[in-house]
Design an enzyme around this catalytic site. Structure first.
Site, short mmCIF file in Angstrom:
data_model
loop_
_atom_site.label_atom_id
_atom_site.label_comp_id
_atom_site.label_asym_id
_atom_site.label_seq_id
_atom_site.Cartn_x
_atom_site.Cartn_y
_atom_site.Cartn_z
N GLY A 46 45.69 58.62 -15.29
CA GLY A 46 45.64 57.67 -14.20
C GLY A 46 44.20 57.49 -13.73
CD GLN A 51 39.75 58.37 -10.02
OE1 GLN A 51 40.81 57.85 -10.35
NE2 GLN A 51 39.42 59.59 -10.42
CB CYS A 93 40.96 64.40 -9.56
SG CYS A 93 40.35 62.77 -9.05
CG LEU A 94 39.99 61.37 -15.07
CD1 LEU A 94 40.14 59.97 -15.65
CD2 LEU A 94 39.73 62.39 -16.17
CG HIS A 135 46.19 62.09 -8.32
ND1 HIS A 135 45.76 63.40 -8.28
CD2 HIS A 135 45.09 61.34 -8.61
CE1 HIS A 135 44.45 63.43 -8.51
NE2 HIS A 135 44.02 62.20 -8.73
CD GLU A 136 45.37 57.91 -10.38
OE1 GLU A 136 44.36 57.41 -9.85
OE2 GLU A 136 45.33 58.97 -11.05
CG HIS A 139 42.19 58.41 -6.30
ND1 HIS A 139 40.99 59.02 -6.01
CD2 HIS A 139 42.70 59.08 -7.35
CE1 HIS A 139 40.80 60.02 -6.86
NE2 HIS A 139 41.82 60.09 -7.69
NI NI Z 1 42.18 61.43 -9.21
#
Ligand code: NI
Length: 170
Positions: A46, A51, A93-94, A135-136, A139
């Site tokens: 995701g 991000q 998380c990226l 999660h997304e 964000h």
């Molecule tokens: Ni994330």
């Protein structure tokens, strides 16, 4: 095109995003394609627009990590409209590479959003898909998974990241 993933510490990650209102702009389609490219190259499931430094209510998800094109999901202006049960599992998380912690989320989640054409969609997911959507969508509200950890764990990770920043390794 692969874009640069913004890392923890950049204020764009902790700022609520704006809804998308113009669906005719071809820039939006390019952004979505870039976000999938960026997510796959980083081996994520995701990615949210902030991000890649874009403060808009847009996220892409693919819990098959590129294995099954039918799982590709674009959620624009999404809202969680239903939550059921709970699941606790490791989450990363990226934008916070190298850190994974147990996070408790709803086991099943229903999301209302619009697609790239601006048409309303509803998605219900369980397990990993439910986790990814929660999660997304966090964000898009400027909320990172660190917020779901105990203050102790959160401070420990923050301190480690500060050290990495100081050493030029972040
Ligand atoms: Ni994330």
């Amino acid at each position: 095109m692969i874009r640069k993933i913004v890392k923890y510490g950049d204020p764009v990650l902790e700022t609520p995003t704006d809804p998308i209102t113009d669906f005719s702009d071809p820039v939006l389609k390019d952004l979505v394609e870039d976000m999938f490219d960026t997510m796959y190259s980083a081996k994520g499931v995701g990615l949210a627009a902030p991000q890649v430094g874009i403060p808009l209510q847009l996220t892409v998800i693919d819990v098959s990590a590129g294995e099954d094109p039918s799982q590709k999901l674009v959620l624009i202006n999404p809202k969680i409209t239903g939550r059921e049960g709970s699941q606790t599992g490791e989450e990363g998380c990226l934008s916070i590479p190298g850190f994974r912690e147990d996070v408790t989320r709803a086991k099943k989640a229903t999301v209302q959003a619009v697609n790239l054409e601006g048409a309303p969609i509803e998605v219900t997911g369980e397990d990993l898909l439910a986790r990814a959507m929660q999660h997304e969508i966090d964000h898009l509200h400027g909320v990172l998974f660190l917020s779901h950890l105990s203050p102790l764990k959160r401070d420990l990770i923050r301190r480690k990241i500060k050290k990495l920043v100081k050493a030029g390794d972040w």
